[in-house]
Motif scaffolding. Structure first.
Motif, mmCIF file in Angstrom:
data_model
loop_
_atom_site.group_PDB
_atom_site.id
_atom_site.type_symbol
_atom_site.label_atom_id
_atom_site.label_comp_id
_atom_site.label_asym_id
_atom_site.label_seq_id
_atom_site.Cartn_x
_atom_site.Cartn_y
_atom_site.Cartn_z
ATOM 1 N N ASP A 50 0.810 -1.218 0.000
ATOM 2 C CA ASP A 50 0.000 0.000 0.000
ATOM 3 C C ASP A 50 0.846 1.271 0.000
ATOM 4 O OD1 ASP A 50 0.993 -0.410 2.517
ATOM 5 O OD2 ASP A 50 -0.928 -0.257 3.567
ATOM 6 N N ARG A 51 2.188 1.118 -0.097
ATOM 7 C CA ARG A 51 3.070 2.281 -0.204
ATOM 8 C C ARG A 51 4.041 2.028 -1.360
ATOM 9 N NH1 ARG A 51 4.199 2.393 6.274
ATOM 10 N NH2 ARG A 51 5.106 0.385 5.775
ATOM 11 N N PRO A 52 3.513 2.000 -2.599
ATOM 12 C CA PRO A 52 4.340 1.559 -3.733
ATOM 13 C C PRO A 52 5.584 2.406 -3.974
ATOM 14 C CG PRO A 52 2.266 2.531 -4.485
ATOM 15 C CD PRO A 52 2.138 2.334 -3.009
ATOM 16 N N GLU A 53 5.506 3.713 -3.719
ATOM 17 C CA GLU A 53 6.678 4.562 -3.963
ATOM 18 C C GLU A 53 7.804 4.204 -2.986
ATOM 19 O OE1 GLU A 53 3.689 5.751 -3.229
ATOM 20 O OE2 GLU A 53 2.932 6.569 -5.127
ATOM 21 N N LEU A 54 7.445 4.042 -1.699
ATOM 22 C CA LEU A 54 8.459 3.691 -0.713
ATOM 23 C C LEU A 54 8.972 2.265 -0.928
ATOM 24 C CD1 LEU A 54 6.997 5.262 2.571
ATOM 25 C CD2 LEU A 54 8.661 6.224 0.962
ATOM 26 N N LEU A 55 8.080 1.358 -1.310
ATOM 27 C CA LEU A 55 8.488 -0.016 -1.588
ATOM 28 C C LEU A 55 9.473 -0.055 -2.751
ATOM 29 C CD1 LEU A 55 8.351 -3.071 -1.275
ATOM 30 C CD2 LEU A 55 6.210 -3.058 -2.600
ATOM 31 N N GLU A 56 9.215 0.728 -3.778
ATOM 32 C CA GLU A 56 10.133 0.777 -4.915
ATOM 33 C C GLU A 56 11.505 1.291 -4.490
ATOM 34 O OE1 GLU A 56 10.409 2.574 -9.461
ATOM 35 O OE2 GLU A 56 8.596 2.881 -8.251
ATOM 36 N N GLU A 57 11.520 2.291 -3.614
ATOM 37 C CA GLU A 57 12.790 2.824 -3.116
ATOM 38 C C GLU A 57 13.523 1.782 -2.282
ATOM 39 O OE1 GLU A 57 14.311 6.771 -0.634
ATOM 40 O OE2 GLU A 57 12.256 6.683 -1.405
ATOM 41 N N CYS A 58 12.786 1.056 -1.474
ATOM 42 C CA CYS A 58 13.361 -0.030 -0.668
ATOM 43 C C CYS A 58 14.009 -1.079 -1.560
ATOM 44 C CB CYS A 58 12.259 -0.655 0.192
ATOM 45 S SG CYS A 58 12.679 -2.233 0.965
ATOM 46 N N LEU A 59 13.284 -1.535 -2.573
ATOM 47 C CA LEU A 59 13.802 -2.564 -3.468
ATOM 48 C C LEU A 59 14.984 -2.056 -4.284
ATOM 49 C CD1 LEU A 59 10.442 -4.137 -4.698
ATOM 50 C CD2 LEU A 59 12.064 -5.088 -3.046
ATOM 51 N N ARG A 60 14.952 -0.782 -4.626
ATOM 52 C CA ARG A 60 16.066 -0.197 -5.365
ATOM 53 C C ARG A 60 17.339 -0.230 -4.519
ATOM 54 N NH1 ARG A 60 13.282 3.897 -7.413
ATOM 55 N NH2 ARG A 60 13.900 5.380 -5.803
ATOM 56 N N SER A 61 17.191 0.027 -3.204
ATOM 57 C CA SER A 61 18.365 -0.012 -2.324
ATOM 58 C C SER A 61 18.937 -1.425 -2.232
ATOM 59 C CB SER A 61 18.001 0.520 -0.927
ATOM 60 O OG SER A 61 17.346 -0.455 -0.133
ATOM 61 N N LEU A 62 18.080 -2.438 -2.307
ATOM 62 C CA LEU A 62 18.557 -3.821 -2.278
ATOM 63 C C LEU A 62 19.221 -4.206 -3.599
ATOM 64 C CD1 LEU A 62 15.537 -5.486 -0.443
ATOM 65 C CD2 LEU A 62 17.858 -5.246 0.443
ATOM 66 N N ALA A 63 18.660 -3.712 -4.714
ATOM 67 C CA ALA A 63 19.240 -4.026 -6.021
ATOM 68 C C ALA A 63 20.607 -3.390 -6.203
ATOM 69 C CB ALA A 63 18.291 -3.553 -7.128
ATOM 70 N N ARG A 64 20.879 -2.319 -5.467
ATOM 71 C CA ARG A 64 22.146 -1.599 -5.606
ATOM 72 C C ARG A 64 23.234 -2.104 -4.665
ATOM 73 N NH1 ARG A 64 19.575 4.524 -5.843
ATOM 74 N NH2 ARG A 64 18.911 4.453 -8.039
#
Length: 251
Positions: A13-27
């Motif tokens: 329910d917080r797609p923008e924050l979830l995307e940022e979270c996943l981006r930090s893991l991908a990096r």
């Protein structure tokens, strides 16, 4: 080379924050980390479409602890270290590489923790917590300075102590840390390993009082009987030591 498995429990329910979270893991600079999203059955298809590059698993059981356990079981023996990250939190790019290197260097270490950076809803720096090596003694004395985002746990140690306590709603991380440091050594890295987002929608903010009560319960129930009985005598002094540690160590 050791492999890490990171679970992101989410309702989506917080797609923008979830995307940022996943981006930090991908990096992450360490290339052998695995990530899985764990969510409810109702949200699984929606999240699989929104984030096609990340495996999505429907959780078995209710509560965040059950969601994390579902993800850990999905990894199985393909990983050597376990962790999780809230869907509104982040990891600095060197976090997993540093933690895994420490677990490799110290075969008797059951977990690795480090410094924690508080960030606002906008992602900007707010404060820094440096628990130092006093984090573990403070934990044994009933004060939690070892914050979960950025922590990494040896899988065999987590399995040896029985994993997460699903009966706890908010302080299952504190309970896990307390049991792990009773099982083996915790290693501290003097670097920021996790970024914790403070905003009105976070569980910590919305249920702060309940979280503190539950954390105090799990910390004190694992103390020896003599320590619980004498806590009124030494408790105030340990509280002062904790506040000094936070004030001067977090500058």
């Amino acid at each position: 080379m050791m492999r890490a498995g990171i679970v992101v429990p989410t309702l989506g329910d917080r797609p923008e924050l979830l995307e940022e979270c996943l981006r930090s893991l991908a990096r992450q600079s360490h290339g052998t980390a695995k990530t899985v999203l764990v969510t409810t059955e109702d949200a699984a298809d929606r999240l699989a479409r929104a984030f096609p590059r990340v495996p999505v698993v429907a959780q078995n059981g209710a509560g965040i602890a059950a969601a994390i356990t579902t993800g850990w079981r999905d990894f199985g023996d393909r990983v050597d270290a376990l962790g999780w990250l809230g869907d509104d939190d982040r990891l600095p790019s060197a976090s997993l590489g540093s933690a895994l290197a420490e677990l490799e260097r110290c075969p008797d270490a059951v977990m690795v923790y480090g410094r924690s950076r508080y960030i606002g809803a906008d992602g900007e720096h707010r404060a820094l917590l440096r628990p130092g090596r006093l984090g573990v003694p403070m934990l044994r004395m009933g004060h939690n300075l070892v914050l979960q985002p950025g922590c990494l746990y040896r899988r065999s140690a987590v399995e040896a102590i029985g994993g997460l306590d699903h009966g706890l709603r908010l302080a299952f991380d504190v309970d896990l840390h307390r049991r792990l440091v009773g099982h083996g050594r915790a290693r501290y890295i003097p670097a920021v390993l996790g970024e914790i987002r403070c905003h009105p929608g976070s569980l910590t903010t919305r249920h702060r009082a309940e979280s503190r009560r539950e954390a105090d319960l799990v910390l004190t129930r694992q103390m020896p009987a003599w320590a619980r009985r004498t806590r009124p005598l030494w408790g105030p002094a340990s509280g002062i030591l904790m506040r000094v540690t936070v004030r001067f160590g977090s500058r």
